[in-house]
Design a protein around this motif. Sequence first.
Motif, PDB file in Angstrom:
ATOM      1  N   THR A  73      31.134 -11.781  52.193  1.00 54.11           N
ATOM      2  CA  THR A  73      31.286 -13.214  51.966  1.00 54.11           C
ATOM      3  C   THR A  73      30.671 -13.960  53.148  1.00 54.11           C
ATOM      4  O   THR A  73      30.835 -13.547  54.289  1.00 54.11           O
ATOM      5  CB  THR A  73      32.773 -13.586  51.848  1.00 54.11           C
ATOM      6  OG1 THR A  73      33.340 -12.912  50.744  1.00 54.11           O
ATOM      7  CG2 THR A  73      32.955 -15.082  51.667  1.00 54.11           C
TER       8      THR A  73
ATOM      9  N   TYR B 214      37.410 -17.562  59.228  1.00 53.77           N
ATOM     10  CA  TYR B 214      37.614 -16.300  59.922  1.00 53.77           C
ATOM     11  C   TYR B 214      38.860 -15.593  59.413  1.00 53.77           C
ATOM     12  O   TYR B 214      38.918 -14.363  59.392  1.00 53.77           O
ATOM     13  CB  TYR B 214      37.693 -16.503  61.434  1.00 53.77           C
ATOM     14  CG  TYR B 214      37.822 -15.193  62.143  1.00 53.77           C
ATOM     15  CD1 TYR B 214      36.795 -14.253  62.066  1.00 53.77           C
ATOM     16  CD2 TYR B 214      38.978 -14.854  62.839  1.00 53.77           C
ATOM     17  CE1 TYR B 214      36.917 -13.020  62.674  1.00 53.77           C
ATOM     18  CE2 TYR B 214      39.103 -13.627  63.458  1.00 53.77           C
ATOM     19  CZ  TYR B 214      38.069 -12.710  63.369  1.00 53.77           C
ATOM     20  OH  TYR B 214      38.196 -11.484  63.953  1.00 53.77           O
ATOM     21  N   GLY B 215      39.833 -16.368  58.982  1.00 50.20           N
ATOM     22  CA  GLY B 215      41.018 -15.776  58.373  1.00 50.20           C
ATOM     23  C   GLY B 215      40.649 -14.933  57.158  1.00 50.20           C
ATOM     24  O   GLY B 215      41.330 -13.971  56.822  1.00 50.20           O
ATOM     25  N   GLN B 216      39.559 -15.291  56.508  1.00 46.80           N
ATOM     26  CA  GLN B 216      39.069 -14.509  55.367  1.00 46.80           C
ATOM     27  C   GLN B 216      38.091 -13.440  55.815  1.00 46.80           C
ATOM     28  O   GLN B 216      37.508 -12.750  54.976  1.00 46.80           O
ATOM     29  CB  GLN B 216      38.382 -15.426  54.349  1.00 46.80           C
ATOM     30  CG  GLN B 216      39.231 -16.592  53.854  1.00 46.80           C
ATOM     31  CD  GLN B 216      40.393 -16.147  52.990  1.00 46.80           C
ATOM     32  OE1 GLN B 216      40.343 -15.091  52.377  1.00 46.80           O
ATOM     33  NE2 GLN B 216      41.452 -16.942  52.956  1.00 46.80           N
ATOM     34  N   ARG B 217      37.878 -13.332  57.117  1.00 49.89           N
ATOM     35  CA  ARG B 217      36.976 -12.326  57.690  1.00 49.89           C
ATOM     36  C   ARG B 217      35.596 -12.350  57.048  1.00 49.89           C
ATOM     37  O   ARG B 217      35.073 -11.315  56.619  1.00 49.89           O
ATOM     38  CB  ARG B 217      37.585 -10.925  57.591  1.00 49.89           C
ATOM     39  CG  ARG B 217      38.871 -10.725  58.397  1.00 49.89           C
ATOM     40  CD  ARG B 217      38.652 -10.852  59.881  1.00 49.89           C
ATOM     41  NE  ARG B 217      39.855 -10.531  60.662  1.00 49.89           N
ATOM     42  CZ  ARG B 217      40.815 -11.403  60.970  1.00 49.89           C
ATOM     43  NH1 ARG B 217      40.744 -12.665  60.551  1.00 49.89           N
ATOM     44  NH2 ARG B 217      41.844 -11.030  61.705  1.00 49.89           N
TER      45      ARG B 217
ATOM     46  N   TYR C  47      34.844 -21.369  70.175  1.00 52.72           N
ATOM     47  CA  TYR C  47      35.305 -20.556  69.054  1.00 52.72           C
ATOM     48  C   TYR C  47      34.136 -19.839  68.389  1.00 52.72           C
ATOM     49  O   TYR C  47      34.236 -18.672  68.016  1.00 52.72           O
ATOM     50  CB  TYR C  47      36.041 -21.436  68.047  1.00 52.72           C
ATOM     51  CG  TYR C  47      36.756 -20.638  66.996  1.00 52.72           C
ATOM     52  CD1 TYR C  47      37.941 -19.979  67.290  1.00 52.72           C
ATOM     53  CD2 TYR C  47      36.248 -20.529  65.713  1.00 52.72           C
ATOM     54  CE1 TYR C  47      38.596 -19.229  66.340  1.00 52.72           C
ATOM     55  CE2 TYR C  47      36.902 -19.781  64.744  1.00 52.72           C
ATOM     56  CZ  TYR C  47      38.072 -19.133  65.062  1.00 52.72           C
ATOM     57  OH  TYR C  47      38.716 -18.390  64.114  1.00 52.72           O
TER      58      TYR C  47
ATOM     59  N   ARG D 135      33.223 -16.822  70.253  1.00 60.05           N
ATOM     60  CA  ARG D 135      34.153 -15.727  70.001  1.00 60.05           C
ATOM     61  C   ARG D 135      33.814 -15.031  68.680  1.00 60.05           C
ATOM     62  O   ARG D 135      33.772 -13.815  68.606  1.00 60.05           O
ATOM     63  CB  ARG D 135      35.577 -16.267  69.970  1.00 60.05           C
ATOM     64  CG  ARG D 135      36.580 -15.214  70.278  1.00 60.05           C
ATOM     65  CD  ARG D 135      37.707 -15.761  71.123  1.00 60.05           C
ATOM     66  NE  ARG D 135      38.444 -16.805  70.454  1.00 60.05           N
ATOM     67  CZ  ARG D 135      38.826 -17.935  71.031  1.00 60.05           C
ATOM     68  NH1 ARG D 135      38.508 -18.180  72.286  1.00 60.05           N
ATOM     69  NH2 ARG D 135      39.509 -18.824  70.371  1.00 60.05           N
TER      70      ARG D 135
ATOM     71  N   LYS E 104      30.849 -12.875  69.135  1.00 59.31           N
ATOM     72  CA  LYS E 104      31.194 -11.619  69.820  1.00 59.31           C
ATOM     73  C   LYS E 104      31.868 -10.645  68.866  1.00 59.31           C
ATOM     74  O   LYS E 104      31.760  -9.441  69.007  1.00 59.31           O
ATOM     75  CB  LYS E 104      32.129 -11.902  70.993  1.00 59.31           C
ATOM     76  CG  LYS E 104      31.403 -12.403  72.230  1.00 59.31           C
ATOM     77  CD  LYS E 104      32.230 -12.141  73.487  1.00 59.31           C
ATOM     78  CE  LYS E 104      31.796 -13.030  74.630  1.00 59.31           C
ATOM     79  NZ  LYS E 104      32.631 -14.241  74.753  1.00 59.31           N
ATOM     80  N   ARG E 105      32.590 -11.196  67.915  1.00 57.39           N
ATOM     81  CA  ARG E 105      33.290 -10.321  66.968  1.00 57.39           C
ATOM     82  C   ARG E 105      32.372  -9.816  65.871  1.00 57.39           C
ATOM     83  O   ARG E 105      32.820  -9.194  64.914  1.00 57.39           O
ATOM     84  CB  ARG E 105      34.449 -11.084  66.335  1.00 57.39           C
ATOM     85  CG  ARG E 105      35.623 -11.194  67.258  1.00 57.39           C
ATOM     86  CD  ARG E 105      36.697 -12.066  66.676  1.00 57.39           C
ATOM     87  NE  ARG E 105      37.822 -12.157  67.609  1.00 57.39           N
ATOM     88  CZ  ARG E 105      38.767 -13.066  67.533  1.00 57.39           C
ATOM     89  NH1 ARG E 105      38.735 -13.964  66.586  1.00 57.39           N
ATOM     90  NH2 ARG E 105      39.754 -13.081  68.397  1.00 57.39           N
ATOM     91  N   GLY E 106      31.115 -10.164  65.959  1.00 55.06           N
ATOM     92  CA  GLY E 106      30.165  -9.624  65.005  1.00 55.06           C
ATOM     93  C   GLY E 106      29.863 -10.519  63.822  1.00 55.06           C
ATOM     94  O   GLY E 106      29.206 -10.098  62.877  1.00 55.06           O
TER      95      GLY E 106
END
Lengths: 343, 343
Positions: free
Chosen positions: A63, A114-117, A134, A137, A140-142
């Motif tokens: 998504t 981001y909650g839905q990744r 944000y 971040r 960094k998390r990809g």
Amino acid sequence: MGVSSITDVARHAGVSATTAKRALKEPQLLRPDTLERVMNAVTALHYEPDLRAGALRAGQSRTVGVVLGSVVEPFFAQLARTLGQELRRGGYNMLLTENEYQSAQDLTELRLLYGQRIDAIILRSGYGEESREYLERLHKRGVFITQVDYCLPGAPYPSVMLDNAGAMRQGVRYLHSLGHQRIATTGKYDPQLHPEGRSYTFPTAMAEVGLSVQPEYERVMFLTEDNAYDYTLDVMRLPHPPTALFALTGASAAGCYRALQELNLSVPGDVSLLSFDNYSWMNLVTPAITVLAQPVDQMARAAAGMTLSALSGVQTQPENQVFPAELIVRGSCAAPKLTALTR
Amino acid sequence: MGVSSITDVARHAGVSATTAKRALKEPQLLRPDTLERVMNAVTALHYEPDLRAGALRAGQSRTVGVVLGSVVEPFFAQLARTLGQELRRGGYNMLLTENEYQSAQDLTELRLLYGQRIDAIILRSGYGEESREYLERLHKRGVFITQVDYCLPGAPYPSVMLDNAGAMRQGVRYLHSLGHQRIATTGKYDPQLHPEGRSYTFPTAMAEVGLSVQPEYERVMFLTEDNAYDYTLDVMRLPHPPTALFALTGASAAGCYRALQELNLSVPGDVSLLSFDNYSWMNLVTPAITVLAQPVDQMARAAAGMTLSALSGVQTQPENQVFPAELIVRGSCAAPKLTALTR
DNA sequence: GACTTGACTGGACTCGTGTCCAAAGAGTAG
DNA sequence: CTACTCTTTGGACACGAGTCCAGTCAAGTC
């Protein structure tokens, strides 16, 4: 109720859950009769996989989150449509939200996404810095990040932009070539409140043709139709009003136009009007409005393409694609009146 | 990478996963010092819960799927915005898609949405029946369904609609009161291809004022700008062209208007134009267009409200809310020329 | 008949969160 | 000191799909 999972299918077919999902994903591994039994169960139960569960396990949601300025603005609506189509073709879903041009709302929307990744984000960031940290971040998390239409100054993400500077120069040169000297734009550059490329370039573009911006025409504002309306009423009532209005967005052009009508000023007789965006109404008013058109679909395809290739693992340098605007001359710009010039 | 889960937080704080999530959901159950240790871990790791996992466990996604006709059409864009705002206020996310007025695409979109296990659907269904059976299945599985703007004939779901029949009557009466007899609408009713309420009511509304529809004005078509353009060119070139055009949507009005300009026909001198929807450009053209405005925001709020109250467990009868259109008289309608009448 | 080979199938575990129940700790009364 | 309560914490399991590895079974080989 009738919500069935793969285990229900398995039970119905008298096989294990593993076998059941192999029927769907790797049918060649199964004996024909087993496959058929499972497929019968699937249709009997109308089984449809829960994509969230799969995504959870797989560690990717397939998504892409899209944060735009405002879906009501046709430029963004068209962008959203094409982005959606392209992402879908690439096998990704689109989650669409708007920030209403506010950086604070960026933050809210990004959190939700981001909650839905989401795997990637295509962002028309709001003016301001709230969401900046944000975003880093997320990066960094990809999460792959692409900017469209507006760039956070100095942000390290790839982007798809209009050549705002070039378009402003083109617009100003065009108005200057008609003889205009007193030109006003809807919205003055401001590093905090209104930090975008069009108003930023305006003074430079003016200087390049030997003109300077009248201070009384300058106002920091958001580019809404109503703001442009108020602005136009005010500047046109000045002792020395502009001879040309340069609307930085299609929405603000509507505000300018409405104000000019209300003031009974004729276009282009009393004042010329030049606008960004090429909305269909601009051809219907009399005179039709001369515009700097943005190649919306190309931009959307570029942004979707960058995102999809990044998600498919292609490593590339962050790329900043810039698209030229196209000047479409119609009837709303002409030489200024002599009386206006000598005044 | 830095993607941290609740177990990471727990480990970092030296507590169990259960305790860690209690810190977030039921902090009053924890000793103050434990709570603090966990909260420190949360901020240190920038933990944000994976909503998909929670939804999976909870059996509900707190997400509402919205399927509209076309986000590029301002009516739907505005509807989408307000729906999104209202649903968010109710604690739900919105997943927005478009069907481009095709029932087959309804089906694709609905499948995709169900893959995400949305809790409810707000649907502007495409013309046609392809998705009907699937909707029933969703309904049986507990997905709450609300229709907006267009109802599948005989469908048992609640709906939010414009009073299309009333609006058509009002429009026809208005044109008739000005003296018009030869009135044409963009789009003829067709049970398969174009089954909506406005064109359906048109012949009845005409009959009620003693008029009848000229067969040569009737054409089954989708309500796009380009179709309306072609249609207008054709009917206005007939030996006995209409004296009034009635555009069934704002998009088609743009097409009509463009064609009339191209034919050098004056509005309302040569032909009157009446349109649904109240888009801002309709006030900018000369003459400004007389319209039947839809209360978009009210409709969106009603649909969101029905959905939210159903999701919160309130049991009600399927309700069909109907909103009146408002006739806003501007300059595009006038009495027909006498020459046209006697011809 | 023992063995290998390969095709096919199933069980146990994982993802991140939430729920339920049991266990441990702290405090109070008898 | 014991029994009991209440507060605080932890462990096992579930949601639905996907992955890995081990198991079963039939056929073929010596």
